[in-house]
Design an enzyme around this catalytic site. Structure first.
Site, short mmCIF file in Angstrom:
data_model
loop_
_atom_site.label_atom_id
_atom_site.label_comp_id
_atom_site.label_asym_id
_atom_site.label_seq_id
_atom_site.Cartn_x
_atom_site.Cartn_y
_atom_site.Cartn_z
CG PHE A 41 -1.84 1.24 1.19
CD1 PHE A 41 -2.98 1.26 0.39
CD2 PHE A 41 -1.55 2.37 1.93
CE1 PHE A 41 -3.80 2.39 0.33
CE2 PHE A 41 -2.36 3.50 1.89
CZ PHE A 41 -3.50 3.50 1.09
CG ASP A 70 5.58 3.49 1.68
OD1 ASP A 70 5.66 4.15 2.74
OD2 ASP A 70 4.53 3.38 1.02
CE LYS A 117 -0.93 5.45 7.72
NZ LYS A 117 -0.63 4.87 6.42
#
Ligand SMILES: *Cc1c(COP(=O)(O)O)cnc(C)c1O
Length: 401
Positions: A140, A225, A254
């Site tokens: 993702f 990532d 995040k």
């Protein structure tokens, strides 16, 4: 716990696009490990806004830093230098492989910059026609067009074809599959060192090191990532450090802002060579408020020893999970590292029911992938909170069986 109707639910339905389906709870205040609804109900937060609230809610250092920054300066654009951005870039590069930082506002944007940086490096600096990215299945990378094109899950592509060209997907944790997928057009390999949304799947020992070796042999770039796994979440500053491997480019977001939107693309000086004036930019990216938040997160993690805490509490949580797994048929295993953990359920189990039952017991957790309950508390979590969470989850599972 009662979940009373709140005055915003019907208004949200009338005024929002339909792409979210929030739980019927409106939180108006947070304190450390807890969230409070508008009518005062208290919930233990083991979701952390999807691994975002790294230093908990309403941390006094963050409150002080943000109100101080708001009094000084919120935004100037990248037409000028702003000190919090310079300071945050230094704090980040001191803690990992990177020499340089580009600031964005989200994980998707941090990946977008990483991908543009890689193509630009190959096509302009090296003068080679390399454009293809090799990515993993179950990955993702976010919701912009390039990010969904990089994402290896069909459900995120549906209705958005055609995707951005130049992305290939191979099974995760299979270095040979990457080796076979490489062509003279390959530009970079992009993976998460610990897949989050795909179901909390950690890289096998040696996988990342093998990717590094392949990329070096082929003369292509390695991009990690770490939007979810980075910034102390897994018991290392960055998840890839457990394997002693260094990428050329890394995306963060995040947990970096502790709740204030920020993304960052970190790179070696070499990989960043294509980013010259005018090539890429963001109006908000790296603004003083967001960077002051990021700086505070790094300082609090350092001051309170949260990297080590994430490791220790993660191990402690994992032991507690073992006893839950032994007791409940709805749990069949666990995965993860540090404080990014997944409790595995049989695929036939309705995980949203477990999440709702936990919520009814005053515990917030989320799901990920096809078979996992994701547990990712703020990094300030203590043994007492782990006990409390385990008891509440135990009661929730009992209520369903
Ligand atoms: C959440 C996430 C993203 C996307 O971040 P946004 O801030 O939602 O754009 C990208 N990559 C990973 C690994 C993520 O977990």
């Amino acid at each position: 716990m009662k979940q009373s109707a709140n005055p915003w639910a019907s208004r949200l339905e009338a005024s929002f696009t339909g792409n979210y389906r929030p739980a019927p709870l409106a939180f108006t205040r947070g304190e450390g490990m807890y969230l409070y609804t508008h009518d005062g109900d208290r919930y233990l937060d083991f979701a952390a806004g999807i691994a975002v609230n790294s230093i908990g809610h309403n941390h006094p250092d963050m409150t002080r830093a943000l109100s101080d920054q708001a009094r000084q300066l919120l935004h100037v654009s990248n037409l000028f230098i702003n000190p919090p951005a310079v300071e945050l870039a230094e704090l980040l590069t001191e803690r990992c492989f990177a020499d340089q930082v580009y600031f964005a506002n989200s994980g998707a944007e941090a990946n977008e910059a990483a991908l543009k940086m890689a193509r630009r490096y190959m096509q302009v600096i090296r003068g080679e026609n390399r454009f293809e990215f090799i990515c993993a299945l179950k990955s993702f990378h976010g919701r912009t067009w390039a990010a969904i094109s990089a994402t290896g899950q069909a459900k995120y592509h549906e209705g958005f074809q055609p995707l951005v060209p130049g992305f290939k997907h191979v099974p995760y944790n299979d270095a040979d599959a990457i080796r076979e997928a490489i062509t003279p057009q390959t530009c970079a390999v992009l993976v998460e060192p610990l897949q989050g949304e795909g179901g909390v799947i950690e890289a096998k020992p040696g996988y990342l090191a093998e990717l590094r070796q392949i990329c070096d042999e082929e003369g292509i770039l390695l991009i990690f990532d770490e939007v979810q796994s980075g910034v102390a979440r897994t018991g290392h500053w960055f998840a890839h450090q457990y394997d002693g491997v260094q990428p050329d480019i890394m995306a963060l977001a995040k947990g970096l802002g502790g709740g204030v939107p920020i993304g960052a693309t970190l790179c070696t000086k070499e990989a960043g060579r294509g980013f010259v004036p005018g090539v890429h930019a963001s109006t908000f990216g790296g603004n003083p408020l967001a960077c002051r938040a990021g700086k505070t997160v790094i300082e609090v993690i350092e001051k309170e020893g949260l990297v080590e805490r994430a490791k220790l509490m993660g191990e402690s949580l994992s032991e507690r999970f073992e006893s839950l797994i032994a007791k409940h048929d709805m749990l069949i295993g666990q995965r993860g590292r540090g404080l990014l953990r997944g409790l595995v359920t049989p695929e036939s189990v309705d995980r949203s029911q477990i999440v709702a039952a936990a919520r009814a017991e005053g515990l917030l957790i989320t799901t990920a992938g096809a078979d996992v309950l994701r547990v990712c508390p703020p990094l300030i979590v203590g043994e007492g909170h782990l006990d409390e969470a385990t008891e509440r989850l135990d009661r929730a599972l009992c209520s369903l069986s």
